[in-house]
Design an enzyme around this catalytic site. Structure first.
Site, PDB file in Angstrom:
ATOM      1  N   TRP A 161      51.699  59.707  70.825  1.00  0.00           N
ATOM      2  CA  TRP A 161      51.747  58.533  70.183  1.00  0.00           C
ATOM      3  C   TRP A 161      50.852  57.470  70.508  1.00  0.00           C
ATOM      4  CZ3 TRP A 161      52.707  53.240  71.159  1.00  0.00           C
ATOM      5  CH2 TRP A 161      52.565  52.411  69.773  1.00  0.00           C
TER       6      TRP A 161
ATOM      7  N   HIS B  68      62.965  61.566  67.592  1.00  0.00           N
ATOM      8  CA  HIS B  68      63.207  60.374  68.249  1.00  0.00           C
ATOM      9  C   HIS B  68      64.416  59.618  67.606  1.00  0.00           C
ATOM     10  CE1 HIS B  68      59.519  59.926  71.172  1.00  0.00           C
ATOM     11  NE2 HIS B  68      60.344  60.883  71.654  1.00  0.00           N
TER      12      HIS B  68
END
Length: 420
Positions: A187, A288
């Site tokens: 990320w 997530h």
């Protein structure tokens, strides 16, 4: 007396579910084998050990100042072990690169090696858990511009490429040492606060960076690559380089995992609705699981409708072997061990409820266009006696029942956390 009643309640629930051809014993066995990857950063507010006193950047914020935050690797591991004692089922731990241990040596991100995570591996072996990993592309001087892998400066871009390459080798090391693949999630915070002129250029640079990073093939028996999108962030409100469309296309073309973060989409979007669609085009998916109160606010996961929908999508579509469940929240306003415990137990409860669902009956009703029966059953399921099965599951596996875990957290807070 309480335990006698608990067993009696379970026996009644067991007979109840038999009417729907659900074997509660098999359900509990299956639940016990579903790994959930807990995130280390709940324990120390995403500080890490590279520069614990440094400021968070990249649009990440941890709010609150509850006492007892972990300050060292040993303190964080002790806190995790306490949480593990309170959470039944199969656990994993998700680490960020900033949680390295260098014995005082100054090691920059493009110099990290497996040896800097040796203590974590030995600890994981002792606790019989797998490890997952994340390169850390924030909270660093080379991320101050809000750009990393898409930075127009080649030198800065190459610094981050090297960091992620080294992170992949650390992830592979985890997989080899622990005998279970490490999922490594990429990320980046890259984007612009205001409207950009060039939307394509940064995405070209990001694609090129990712191509270089993934050039070396690593055996998926040890390591899996994932990429995570975001709609917008603090400091990247108008444009994010790594959008959902960018990463979805990249992952499908390059056979990596797509990471769906519950807080990274428009407030009216849900990741539960994306799981079945992506499952048709990608081999595996990383989740997530978070709770976006006001978009990406990373609150502790509740047993709410979206959490239940996520679990149901995985179970109904038989995706347990293709979906990796990770948690991602960090609340510093409450006891951090309690946050782990509440969130992880809720994820497990949602999976249990999904496993206890008579899906075949529901699907048959839907196929026959009997939407009356479908709606009626879905509503009745909400009052099915899953709590009796959950309490019994905790009981036979010797984990706290009901709110008993909170007493353990309070003792630990008084004896350990209050002295930090």
């Amino acid at each position: 007396m309480i335990k006698d009643n608990l067993v009696k309640s379970y026996e009644l629930a067991k007979e109840f579910y038999k009417n729907y051809n659900i074997d509660t014993q098999e359900v509990m066995k299956k639940l016990n084998e579903i790994p959930i990857s807990m995130h280390c950063w709940q324990g120390d507010d995403v500080s890490g050990f590279e520069n614990p006193n440094g400021e968070l950047s990249g649009g990440i914020q941890s709010t609150g100042n509850h006492f007892g935050k972990a300050r060292t690797p040993d303190e964080l591991r002790a806190d995790l072990e306490k949480a593990f004692e309170l959470i039944p089922g199969k656990k994993r731990l998700n680490l960020h690169a900033i949680y390295l241990e260098t014995d005082g040596e100054n090691v920059d991100r493009d110099e990290i090696e497996p040896k800097h995570f040796k203590n974590w591996v030995e600890w994981a072996k002792k606790n019989n858990i797998g490890l997952d990993f994340n390169p850390t592309l924030f909270s660093h001087k080379y991320a101050d511009d809000g750009m990393t892998l898409s930075h127009p400066n080649k030198e800065i871009r190459e610094f981050w490429i090297e960091h992620v390459k080294r992170s992949r080798k650390i992830s592979e090391y985890f997989g080899k040492e622990l005998g279970t693949p490490s999922v490594m999630n990429i990320w980046i915070p890259d984007g612009f606060k205001d409207i950009p002129v060039d939307r394509l250029g940064p995405r070209k640079r990001l694609k090129d960076s990712l191509d270089k990073i993934l050039e070396e093939k690593i055996d998926p028996k040890y390591h899996l690559d994932a990429v995570e999108s975001k709609l917008f962030g603090i400091g990247s409100e108008s444009y994010v380089v790594g959008s959902h469309e960018f990463y979805m296309g990249y992952a499908i073309k390059n056979d990596t995992l797509v990471c769906l973060d519950a807080g990274h989409f428009h407030p009216t979007e849900t990741i539960s609705n994306k799981i079945s669609a992506l499952s048709l085009f990608t081999n595996e998916i990383l989740l997530h699981v978070s709770r976006p109160v006001r978009w990406d606010s990373d609150h502790v996961v509740l047993l709410d409708e979206e959490l239940q929908a996520i679990a149901s999508e995985i179970i109904r579509n038989d995706l347990l072997d293709r979906v990796h469940i990770g948690l991602d929240f960090f609340d510093a306003s409450i006891n951090r061990i309690a946050a782990w415990t509440i969130g992880t137990r809720n994820m497990m409860k949602a999976l249990l409820i999904a496993l206890l669902e008579p899906s075949e009956i529901l699907m048959d009703a839907e196929k026959n266009f009997d939407f009356t029966k479908r709606l009626a059953m879905l509503e009745e399921l909400k009052s099915f006696p899953w709590q009796a099965v959950w309490n019994y599951y905790c009981y036979i596996n010797e984990y706290p029942i009901g709110l008993d875990w909170l007493d353990e957290v309070n003792k630990y807070e008084e004896q350990v956390l209050s002295n930090r």
